[in-house]
Design an enzyme around this catalytic site. Structure first.
Site, PDB file in Angstrom:
ATOM      1  N   HIS A   1     -17.533  14.623 -11.786  1.00  0.00           N
ATOM      2  CA  HIS A   1     -18.781  15.032 -12.428  1.00  0.00           C
ATOM      3  C   HIS A   1     -19.647  15.894 -11.515  1.00  0.00           C
ATOM      4  O   HIS A   1     -20.570  16.556 -11.989  1.00  0.00           O
ATOM      5  CB  HIS A   1     -19.570  13.811 -12.931  1.00  0.00           C
ATOM      6  CG  HIS A   1     -20.279  13.028 -11.873  1.00  0.00           C
ATOM      7  ND1 HIS A   1     -19.784  11.851 -11.351  1.00  0.00           N
ATOM      8  CD2 HIS A   1     -21.457  13.238 -11.247  1.00  0.00           C
ATOM      9  CE1 HIS A   1     -20.636  11.375 -10.464  1.00  0.00           C
ATOM     10  NE2 HIS A   1     -21.650  12.200 -10.383  1.00  0.00           N
TER      11      HIS A   1
ATOM     12  N   ASP B   1     -12.951   9.986 -12.439  1.00  0.00           N
ATOM     13  CA  ASP B   1     -14.057  10.696 -11.789  1.00  0.00           C
ATOM     14  C   ASP B   1     -13.741  11.085 -10.350  1.00  0.00           C
ATOM     15  O   ASP B   1     -14.607  11.054  -9.480  1.00  0.00           O
ATOM     16  CB  ASP B   1     -15.341   9.859 -11.839  1.00  0.00           C
ATOM     17  CG  ASP B   1     -16.597  10.717 -11.674  1.00  0.00           C
ATOM     18  OD1 ASP B   1     -16.503  11.938 -11.880  1.00  0.00           O
ATOM     19  OD2 ASP B   1     -17.656  10.164 -11.331  1.00  0.00           O
TER      20      ASP B   1
ATOM     21  N   SER C   1     -23.463  11.034  -5.089  1.00  0.00           N
ATOM     22  CA  SER C   1     -22.164  11.036  -5.759  1.00  0.00           C
ATOM     23  C   SER C   1     -21.154  11.861  -4.974  1.00  0.00           C
ATOM     24  O   SER C   1     -21.412  13.006  -4.605  1.00  0.00           O
ATOM     25  CB  SER C   1     -22.302  11.609  -7.172  1.00  0.00           C
ATOM     26  OG  SER C   1     -23.073  10.771  -7.985  1.00  0.00           O
TER      27      SER C   1
END
Length: 479
Positions: free
Chosen positions: A128, A158, A232
């Site tokens: 993402h 992911d 992230s």
């Protein structure tokens, strides 16, 4: 880490927490005092002692030496995406009719990444973080900025892999994340809110989490180390400076602006490494294995009818021909209660387990048949990524069908995705559009791509699809 060293670390963290709590209390009590117009006598403030430099004659333990080795391998990731924005949205007809009203818009985002192979310049991050990007730039810890090349990614776990070309890179060694235990100390390193490299610490709160809403296939490490937006793709390391996870998400029902509440999640390094190896071996894609079966959750009624003591497991309702499940000897009515020793409580847990396995993986299934225990061995077969409509039914010619993203399934949607529709094709004339979700068909029930193919095996005389488009359901007769 040896026990004396662990005790020192615990003592340091306790002292730091106590000092932080004292300082916050002192500041807050000062702010809470009411204002007075008259001049008051100067207050006498108690002295605040500094942290000692030694404890029991030993230097105060610190994470700094470990982090000096780790932080050069954690990078900032900047992405740029040029999107075309039209007042008519995604309607292709009006976009073609009024191209002058379509404008370009530049979207930029920030994230983190981890160098895991210094020789080849491989950088792991989250899918993402780089999804849809036209340009990705990596900023190294020493300030150098380099272009990143996309190697491949897997949206359903992911995980994404990039490659950079630069000298004197530093990589983080990978730990065995399966050895993590609840209570182990961990440190998160990343680039939250674009502030620059930041370090937070905590413990492992849980392992094997697979019930996080809105995410794909899961086997998360849960931690109370702060994982904020921009973290992230960053590193979760143990106290030896080894990578145990890739930070991926924080959970807060009130949104990220409500602050960290101690619910952070990371992809285990073993899973991320396995995905990376698949991306390198398979041209940037992941090839998953599947049993080729359909299941339903076991409730009290089903448990009673099948002679089970507990309402738990995935009841097999259909076994596809020439599937791994068929070869293993699975039958409708069997209940799968464990796979490779892991409990299977329902159909979603079985699907999640399969989604984390590569094609050709060996799997041992604990089954209940007629209420009696049975163990079966299976070799998973590759799950198809995409099927051409012309190979399913002539009325679908020109359309391509793919599995739904796992995030969509976890939101309660079941079916297959229309991934492409050729202009002027029979499928387009029948009303199918790219992005449609086929929920059901007059040919029979299905929940995934193999089921959709199986339902069309006999080429039904009339074919009607129930389709979800833009959140609205409708029916399309295929002629």
């Amino acid at each position: 880490m040896h026990a004396p060293s662990t005790r020192k670390t615990l003592l340091a963290l306790t002292l730091a927490a106590a000092f932080g709590g004292f300082a916050a209390t002192a500041i807050r009590s000062g702010l809470d005092q009411p204002a007075h117009a008259e001049t008051a006598a100067p207050a006498v403030l108690p002295g605040i002692s500094a942290l000692p430099t030694t404890v029991a004659g030993q230097p105060l333990p610190s994470l700094a030496p470990m982090l000096e080795k780790v932080t050069p391998a954690v990078v900032s990731v900047r992405t740029r995406q040029v999107v075309r924005v039209s007042p008519f949205g995604d309607d292709p007809f009006f976009r073609r009719m009024f191209p002058e009203l379509t404008q370009q818009q530049l979207n930029q985002s920030l994230g983190s990444g981890v160098i895991v192979d210094a020789k080849n310049g491989y950088v792991l991050t989250n899918h993402h973080v780089i999804e849809g990007a036209d340009d990705v730039t990596v900023i190294l810890a020493d300030g150098r900025t380099v272009k990143a090349e996309f190697v491949g990614s897997d949206p359903d776990t992911d995980v994404a892999l990039m490659q950079i070309h630069a000298d004197n890179l530093t990589a983080i060694p990978l730990a065995d994340s399966d050895a993590l235990r609840v209570g182990d100390f961990v440190v998160a390193v990343g680039n939250p809110f674009g502030l620059g490299q930041t370090v937070t610490s905590g413990i492992v709160s849980a392992v094997g989490r697979s019930n996080v809403p809105g995410v794909g296939f899961q086997n998360f490490i849960q931690t109370d180390a702060s994982i904020n937006p921009g973290n992230s793709g960053g590193a979760l390391v143990n106290l030896n400076g080894q990578l145990v996870g890739i930070n991926t998400a924080s959970f807060n029902l009130q949104g990220s602006m409500a602050g960290n509440i101690g619910l952070g999640f990371a992809i285990p390094s073993d899973l991320a490494s396995g995905v990376m190896q698949q991306l390198l071996a398979n041209g940037g894609v992941v090839r998953r294995g599947t049993l080729g079966i359909e299941t339903q959750d076991v409730d009290e009624r089903i448990a009673k009818s099948l002679g089970l003591d507990v309402a738990r497991g995935a009841a097999v309702t259909r076994v596809y021909p020439e599937s791994a499940g068929k070869d293993a000897g699975l039958q409708p009515g069997d209940v799968i209660v464990a796979a490779n020793g892991r409990h299977i409580d329902n159909g979603e847990m079985l699907r999640n387990f399969q989604g984390l396995q590569p094609a050709n993986a060996k799997v041992t299934l604990d089954v209940r048949r007629d209420g009696k225990p049975l163990q079966l061995s299976a070799t998973l077969r590759e799950q198809p990524h995409e099927l051409e409509g012309k190979d399913l039914d002539p009325r679908l010619a020109g359309a391509s069908f793919a599995e739904l993203p796992e995030t969509a399934r976890r939101s309660g949607v079941s079916g297959v995705l229309v991934s492409e529709v050729a202009r002027g094709s029979r499928a387009e004339r029948n009303g199918l559009r790219k992005g449609d979700i086929v929920l059901a068909a007059s040919s029979g029930g299905f929940s995934d791509l193999p089921g959709f193919r199986a339902s069309l095996g006999n080429e039904p005389q009339q074919l009607v699809l129930r389709v979800l488009r833009g959140g609205r359901p409708g029916t399309l007769p295929m002629r």
